[in-house]
Scaffold this motif. Structure first.
Motif, PDB file in Angstrom:
ATOM      1  N   CYS A  57      16.786  -5.301  21.016  1.00 55.75           N
ATOM      2  CA  CYS A  57      16.300  -6.620  21.415  1.00 55.75           C
ATOM      3  C   CYS A  57      16.959  -7.030  22.728  1.00 55.75           C
ATOM      4  N   LYS A  74      18.141  -9.789  24.941  1.00 53.12           N
ATOM      5  CA  LYS A  74      18.460 -11.193  24.673  1.00 53.12           C
ATOM      6  C   LYS A  74      19.699 -11.599  25.441  1.00 53.12           C
ATOM      7  N   THR A 132      18.810 -14.882  20.017  1.00 53.49           N
ATOM      8  CA  THR A 132      17.473 -14.297  20.106  1.00 53.49           C
ATOM      9  C   THR A 132      16.487 -15.448  20.194  1.00 53.49           C
ATOM     10  N   ALA A 175      12.392 -17.122  21.103  1.00 52.65           N
ATOM     11  CA  ALA A 175      10.952 -16.881  21.168  1.00 52.65           C
ATOM     12  C   ALA A 175      10.482 -16.701  22.601  1.00 52.65           C
ATOM     13  N   CYS A 187       9.350 -13.238  23.925  1.00 59.15           N
ATOM     14  CA  CYS A 187       8.020 -12.648  23.721  1.00 59.15           C
ATOM     15  C   CYS A 187       7.202 -12.731  25.003  1.00 59.15           C
ATOM     16  N   GLN A 203      10.287  -5.724  21.426  1.00 62.63           N
ATOM     17  CA  GLN A 203      10.657  -7.132  21.605  1.00 62.63           C
ATOM     18  C   GLN A 203       9.866  -8.033  20.667  1.00 62.63           C
ATOM     19  N   ARG A 246      11.526  -9.977  17.233  1.00 65.87           N
ATOM     20  CA  ARG A 246      11.438 -11.438  17.208  1.00 65.87           C
ATOM     21  C   ARG A 246      10.632 -11.925  16.013  1.00 65.87           C
ATOM     22  N   LEU A 252      12.766 -14.494  13.887  1.00 67.14           N
ATOM     23  CA  LEU A 252      12.431 -15.892  14.168  1.00 67.14           C
ATOM     24  C   LEU A 252      11.389 -16.484  13.236  1.00 67.14           C
ATOM     25  N   TYR A 254       5.790 -17.777  21.697  1.00 69.41           N
ATOM     26  CA  TYR A 254       5.562 -16.712  20.714  1.00 69.41           C
ATOM     27  C   TYR A 254       4.120 -16.203  20.801  1.00 69.41           C
TER      28      TYR A 254
END
Length: 482
Positions: free
Chosen positions: A263, A265, A269, A271, A274, A300, A304, A308, A336
């Motif tokens: 990831c 970040k 982490t 949104a 995205c 990715q 997420r 999330l 997102y």
């Protein structure tokens, strides 16, 4: 609706206060401080040209990051007539603020000038605004007067976007505008205004093989990437020139910020990744045939989705301590959904992304079920007490329209909702194309997001431009650019 008539101040007389040494004035546009009354004279604006007698607004643009709440008091110079105050909370650079004025107040401003003071502790650092004369007319302290010439609000949006006056801080904010300009150019190829503006916008920050800009705190960030939000503009850079030297900055930044699970970040982490990471990754992967970047872009989105989403809820951030915050925040939904739809659209229809299209459809269904009575979305979806929020609504609706264009969402469901949102949001445009009704930057925390405080949004205008272009391409609205 009327066309906004900008009348910039002829002179800006400000106290002699040094600009913060660790920060930098954006672009080459001159700035002026507004200081507190303790020990500093006020900042005075004067108009030496004729000003029509009409109601309007006094507009200022913030020129340096603000991390607190400020109130700027405005009064006429000679008689001291109070004109009102600007309520400025956690402002980003390039953020506009308007003070409504009736016809008598406009006349007082034109005849006497305006005295601006910062209502704060004398120790508080000044508020910096763009002052001209090198800034575009639309970015100087100005009176905005409504004439009697009618104009469609969407045409005002297009006029605003296709000018340097819509430029935003480099990163996610400017990236939303660049995507709108690219979409407008490809949707209306015979209209050269968007392509010209796109070149002008990129020239603000990209100088040959060099990148020059400031990070969100106003600190110089030349030839580096300050965080994951800063890589969104590279999507358009890659679409125009997939071998541009600055793209290496984005790739190196992604590599440096990749955690053990793949990831990309910063500390949390988010949104945003995205849209600001996966999407430009996908653009570059497709343009260069880089399979590693393609796999990273898909990763990715998947990580997420796992970190999330929880049942039917979406969170903006997963913090290092394992807690999730900003549950069902409108702009989290925008990042997102836009990230899913734009990334997957770039990668093409392949079996290894079917599960992510299923996730996009699930998130879209949830968004549709949580619209408010006006046909858009509240600041926190499903929480009417937090009030309608236009910027996130524009982003959600843009994602819905793009999904319809890709054939993944239904025209009579998601497409119809996107079209209705367009109509509602166009009614929230100012006469010069800024989207009103946005919540502020989230650096003020969730308390500010839930407070109902609203402002003009350049990001919102960009997202609305993306929505409008997509709706034209799917045949849901006619050409709205003139």
């Amino acid at each position: 609706m009327a066309i906004a008539h900008h009348v910039p101040a002829s002179t800006v007389d400000a106290p002699s206060v040094p600009f913060p040494p660790d920060r930098r004035t954006p672009l080459t546009w001159s700035t002026a401080p507004i200081a507190g009354s303790g020990g500093h004279p006020p900042t005075v604006l004067e108009w030496h040209s004729a000003v029509p007698a009409a109601p309007g607004r006094l507009r200022l643009f913030v020129a340096c990051d603000v991390r607190d709440v400020r109130r700027v008091e405005a009064a006429s110079v000679r008689t001291g007539r109070p004109l009102g105050s600007f309520d400025i909370r956690y402002a980003d650079c390039h953020q506009p603020y308007d003070l409504p004025l009736d016809g008598d107040a406009v006349r007082a401003v034109a005849d006497e000038g305006v005295r601006l003071t910062l209502a704060s502790d004398p120790a508080t650092e000044p508020l910096w605004i763009f002052s001209g004369p090198d800034a575009p007319v639309e970015r100087r302290p100005s009176l905005l007067l409504d004439t009697e010439n009618p104009s469609a609000p969407a045409a005002a949006l297009h006029h605003h976007l296709t000018s340097i006056a819509s430029v935003q801080p480099f990163g996610w904010m400017e990236g939303c505008v660049l995507d709108a300009l690219y979409d407008l150019h490809t949707t209306f190829p015979a209209d050269t205004r968007a392509e010209t503006a796109l070149r002008d916008h990129l020239a603000v920050y990209v100088h040959g093989i060099r990148l020059r800009y400031e990070d969100p705190r106003g600190r110089p960030a030349n030839d580096r990437v300050y965080g994951i939000e800063a890589t969104l503009p590279f999507a358009v850079v890659a679409k125009r020139d997939p071998r541009h030297p600055t793209l290496r900055l984005a790739i190196d930044s992604w590599d440096a910020r990749t955690d053990p699970h793949g990831c990309v970040k910063d500390a949390p982490t988010t949104a945003e990744g995205c849209y600001t990471v996966a999407y430009p990754m996908a653009v570059l992967a497709q343009a260069t045939g880089d399979a590693r970047l393609r796999e990273a872009a898909i990763r990715q989105l998947r990580v997420r989705r796992r970190r999330l989403t929880w049942d039917d809820d979406l969170y903006l951030r997963l913090l290092p301590d394992g807690s999730r915050i900003y549950r069902n925040w409108a702009r989290a939904y925008a990042w997102y959904l836009l990230g899913l739809v734009r990334t997957l659209s770039e990668l093409g229809d392949q079996p290894d992304t079917d599960d992510l299209w299923d996730e996009a459809a699930r998130a879209a269904r949830l968004a549709l079920s949580r619209r408010n009575a006006a046909g858009i979305w509240d600041c926190y979806l499903g929480e009417p007490a937090t009030a309608a929020e236009t910027c996130g609504s524009a982003g959600i609706a843009a994602a819905l329209a793009l999904g319809v264009e890709r054939g993944r969402f239904a025209a009579d469901r998601e497409g119809a909702v996107a079209q209705e949102a367009w109509e509602v949001l166009c009614d929230r445009l100012t006469s010069d194309g800024w989207l009103d009704g946005s919540s502020p930057s989230n650096k003020g925390g969730e308390e500010l997001q839930r407070s109902g405080y609203r402002m003009l949004s350049g990001v919102g205008s960009g997202l609305l431009g993306q929505l409008g272009a997509a709706l034209v391409r799917i045949g849901a609205v006619k050409d709205w650019t003139r």
